[in-house]
Enzyme design. Structure first.
Site, PDB file in Angstrom:
ATOM      1  N   HIS A  69       0.798  -1.217   0.000  1.00  0.00           N
ATOM      2  CA  HIS A  69       0.000   0.000   0.000  1.00  0.00           C
ATOM      3  C   HIS A  69       0.831   1.268   0.000  1.00  0.00           C
ATOM      4  CE1 HIS A  69      -3.402  -2.679   0.744  1.00  0.00           C
ATOM      5  NE2 HIS A  69      -4.002  -1.772   0.025  1.00  0.00           N
ATOM      6  N   CYS A  88      -7.232  -4.375 -12.660  1.00  0.00           N
ATOM      7  CA  CYS A  88      -7.029  -3.252 -11.750  1.00  0.00           C
ATOM      8  C   CYS A  88      -5.859  -3.483 -10.805  1.00  0.00           C
ATOM      9  CB  CYS A  88      -8.300  -2.955 -10.965  1.00  0.00           C
ATOM     10  SG  CYS A  88      -8.828  -4.333  -9.961  1.00  0.00           S
TER      11      CYS A  88
HETATM   12  C1  PEP Z   1      -5.104  -6.853  -6.436  1.00  0.00           C
HETATM   13  O1  PEP Z   1      -5.034  -7.781  -5.654  1.00  0.00           O
HETATM   14  O2  PEP Z   1      -4.539  -6.837  -7.555  1.00  0.00           O
HETATM   15  C2  PEP Z   1      -5.868  -5.645  -6.072  1.00  0.00           C
HETATM   16  C3  PEP Z   1      -6.124  -4.706  -6.964  1.00  0.00           C
HETATM   17  O3  PEP Z   1      -6.266  -5.535  -4.768  1.00  0.00           O
HETATM   18  P1  PEP Z   1      -5.302  -5.070  -3.557  1.00  0.00           P
HETATM   19  O4  PEP Z   1      -4.008  -4.589  -4.152  1.00  0.00           O
HETATM   20  O5  PEP Z   1      -6.015  -4.031  -2.803  1.00  0.00           O
HETATM   21  O6  PEP Z   1      -5.143  -6.365  -2.815  1.00  0.00           O
END
Ligand code: PEP
Ligand code: MG
Length: 767
Positions: free
Chosen positions: A407, A717
């Site tokens: 993150h 995404c």
């Molecule tokens: C993913 O896992 O690619 C995603 C977009 O979700 P996060 O990064 O929030 O786990």
């Protein structure tokens, strides 16, 4: 109230009574490690001292309105307060209990009868900060340490001196700058018996010269350990097999001198008698016992340890232990390397490009986040989403751990804040307050402020104007989490938003969703989400905006209100989060659907929704039931999709399509992690994390084919959507849209346009 607590009664959660150092000793004792005995004069004792002697109002009075930038004034006030504390007599019963306990410490069996002939021993008196208030390294007061103290009156003086050290000029300045309340800061004083080292040394639970982690290396000399560290005496060297504890090698060296403490508490350098100079310092039993303790420490802390030990009357004591670092063995030292730009301190991965110079602020615990002021460089082991408000204030971010999809990387890219992740040692090597230059584009941290020409931003803006009106068959969307950055994201000209992570909005609100439910405040949760989503939906006009239901791992939001009630899971990454949790706590899911429903009612029907971390068709079915109860018909009245982020979702894709969905979106961060078995946040194996692995591409290809059959739209995404090679793959597979980070939209649009054109031309040629 008892004013003191014996070490053996401390635990690792005794921070509030005995401070961080005291709690650490408590933890070692719980493991039955031989730590020199002692006791803590509790933090509450200090509080009571202030109260009973009525000096607190005087102290606070002196501090009121103090301009800490006026150094002379600051120094004068600091001196006045310290003198006030030192000259105020300690209440009798308090002093008596401390003195009595000190005498007990000297008596062998620690029974009252021993005190008939009390023995005064040498002790070290150290201040130990209570973690909530006093971040470790940066707080000067907690460094106060008084060695070789003997005699009960001297102990009392040292304890009071520890208390007074809370008010050095530096400590006052620090608290004012970081808005800590002087009146709420508490401190404990630890009184610990000093080992009268007849022998001592160091132990590494890995071999530092070969990096073999199956060997323990012990070095030993006579007397105090200082002479090893200073390199003045050649120590004996023992090599032990970590598994069997067999001694593999013994090298006995000539030890001419030793440092010993005399009766006055002074260290004296003495010649070792001739007949002992070439004698082995530790016997085999002691070597094996030390190796056993070393192994135990390593197992407990989960990392190879660098241990200081001492022997008194043939009894072994562990004096200190810390993690071995890849840098020089005894203390973590900065590498002495320079390149053409400047002196390099650290290297890591570029999470968000850019250059920034400013002061370092080390955050060891989320409770210290308020020390980050606008423009500071946030340095921390690993960021979690609940750090977002502080991250927004930071000028740059540096982390020890974490890869490209953590993150810290995601949010800093969105904010355009330079960020380097996976440096391993940032929190050890950088110093609080020092100025460094973060050259995030190259992943390097330099000492001091260095002028670096960064042209990237301007280039990016030029590209915007040249590609914004490129028309592509594959839609190019943007991913975003921070409503305040919606206008910036919309300015990319993206065809919509492919992912809004609600978690970041939630983190900014400060309350855990489960806590809203516990307090029966779902309405407030709905309100918070509506405010954030509305901002984004507005910025994008009628273009689709896909919101993802909250996907909150149990370890990442502990700092939010109610976050302390989150379960402790072995591996939160594959634990209770995403749709599996939302169905267990369906009030949260219902509130999230409700927010979207109300936005539709307001006219924002461009808002769609998707479910995270799905593995079964039943999860989709149950979520749909809840959505209907809220009053919207999924798929018909709202874009309703699922994330494809588990191999399981790829395998059940046909059933998901049959059940009815508008779209799927590849969450390649999790899909890659779970397909390859690679923890996405582990910097050690980050080089193996590859979304372009044939296994991941194979899964994606299959999913796209099935979705085409059922006319379900496909998108991406995950972070890989910002990579041109992934964009090319998806265009060739016929995906409907690709979502990228705001700063990558232009490049991806360009790539997509090129690939689409090439496909058309190739088809023409074949005709
Ligand atoms: C993913 O896992 O690619 C995603 C977009 O979700 P996060 O990064 O929030 O786990
Ligand atoms: Mg995910």
């Amino acid at each position: 109230m008892s004013y003191v607590v014996w070490f053996k009664e401390l635990r690792k959660d005794s921070i509030a009574t005995a401070g961080g150092k005291g709690a650490n000793i408590g933890e070692m004792l719980t493991l039955h490690l031989p730590v020199p005995n002692g006791f803590a004069v509790t933090a509450q004792t200090y509080g009571e001292f202030l109260q009973k002697t009525r000096i607190q109002p005087k102290i606070l009075g002196l501090l009121e309105g103090l301009d800490v930038e006026n150094t002379d004034k600051l120094q004068a006030v600091a001196k006045q307060i310290q003198e006030l504390i030192i000259s105020t007599p300690m209440p009798t019963e308090m002093a008596e209990e401390i003195m009595y306990t000190y005498e007990m410490l000297g008596s062998i069996k620690q029974k009252a009868t021993d005190l008939v002939d009390p023995k005064e021993v040498f002790v070290a008196v150290r201040s130990s900060a209570t973690a909530e208030d006093l971040p470790e390294a940066s707080f000067a007061g907690q460094q106060a340490t008084f060695l070789n103290i003997k005699g009960k009156q001297n102990v009392i003086t040292a304890v009071v001196a520890c208390w007074a050290s809370l008010f050095t000029a530096r400590a006052i300045y620090y608290r004012v700058k970081n808005r800590f309340d002087h009146g709420k800061v508490l401190i404990s004083a630890l009184v610990q018996k000093m080992v009268n080292s007849e022998k001592s040394g160091i132990m590494f639970t890995v071999n530092p010269s070969t990096n073999h982690d199956d060997e323990i290396v012990i070095e030993a000399i006579y007397g105090l350990g200082e002479l090893i560290v200073g390199g003045e005496v050649n120590p004996d060297l023992y090599l032990v097999d970590k598994k069997t504890r067999d001694i593999k090698k013994i090298e006995v060296r000539k030890k001419d001198y030793g440092l010993f403490r005399n009766d006055k508490g002074e260290n004296e350098k003495l010649v070792i008698p001739k007949d002992r100079q070439e004698r082995q310092v530790l016997n085999e039993k002691q070597i094996k016992e030390l190796a056993r303790l070393g192994k135990k420490l390593e197992e407990h802390y989960g990392k190879p340890q660098d241990v200081e030990w001492a022997v008194e009357k043939e009894e072994i004591f562990i004096v200190q232990t810390r993690a071995v670092t890849t840098f020089k063995a005894h203390s973590i030292e900065r590498p002495d390397i320079a390149d053409e730009t400047g002196k390099m301190l650290l290297k890591g991965e570029t999470a968000s490009a850019g250059v920034y110079a400013g002061p370092v602020k080390i955050v060891r615990d989320p409770s210290e986040l308020n020390k980050i002021q606008k423009g500071d460089i946030l340095v921390t082991a690993m960021t979690t989403p609940d750090m977002v408000p502080a991250m927004q204030r930071a000028g740059a971010i540096i982390t020890n751990e974490g890869g490209m999809t953590c993150h810290a990387a995601i949010v800093s890219r969105e904010m355009g804040t330079p960020c380097i992740v996976g440096t391993e040692h940032a929190t050890d090597l950088l110093k609080d307050g020092e100025i460094v230059t973060v050259h995030a584009t190259r992943g390097i941290v330099y000492e001091g402020k260095i002028e670096i020409q960064e042209v990237k931003k301007q280039v990016a803006e030029e590209v915007v104007s040249s590609t914004a009106d490129l028309v592509t068959a594959t839609e190019i969307k943007v991913i975003m989490d921070l409503p305040d950055f919606a206008a910036k994201a919309a300015a990319t000209g993206a065809d919509g938003v492919g992912l809004v992570r609600l978690e970041i909005m939630i983190a900014n609100g400060g309350i855990h969703p489960a806590e809203y439910v516990r307090q029966k405040r779902e309405e407030d949760y709905v309100h918070l989400l509506k405010e954030g989503i509305r901002k984004i939906a507005k910025a994008f006009g009628h273009k689709p905006v896909w919101i993802r239901c909250s996907d909150m791992r149990s370890d990442e939001y502990r700092n939010l209100q109610g976050g302390n009630k989150e379960p402790h899971e072995t591996d939160p990454m594959i634990g209770w989060h995403g749709i599996r949790r939302l169905l267990d706590e369906s009030k949260i899911l219902r509130a999230e659907f409700q927010a979207v429903k109300e936005l539709h009612d307001e006219g924002f029907d461009n808002v769609g929704i998707m479910l995270p971390f799905l593995i079964r068709v039943e999860e989709l079915r149950k979520a749909k039931v809840i959505m209907r109860e809220v009053g919207i018909e999924p798929v018909k009245e709202i874009d309703f999709g699922v994330m494809i982020e588990t191999p399981a979702a790829c395998w059940v894709i046909e059933d998901l399509c049959k059940e009815g969905i508008s779209f799927v979106s590849f969450g390649t961060n999790d899909l890659t992690q779970l397909t390859l078995g690679i923890d996405r946040n582990n910097e050690r194996i980050a080089h193996l994390f590859n979304e372009m692995h044939p296994a991941v591409l194979g899964e994606m290809s299959k999913v796209i084919q099935v979705c085409k059959k059922y006319k379900v739209k496909t998108s991406i995404c995950g972070q890989a959507g910002s990579k041109p090679e992934m964009a090319e793959f998806l265009v060739r597979q016929g995906a409907d849209s690709i979502s990228a980070n705001a700063d990558a939209v232009e490049e991806i649009r360009h790539t997509v346009a090129k690939v689409e054109k090439k496909i058309l031309l190739d088809a023409e040629r074949k005709k």
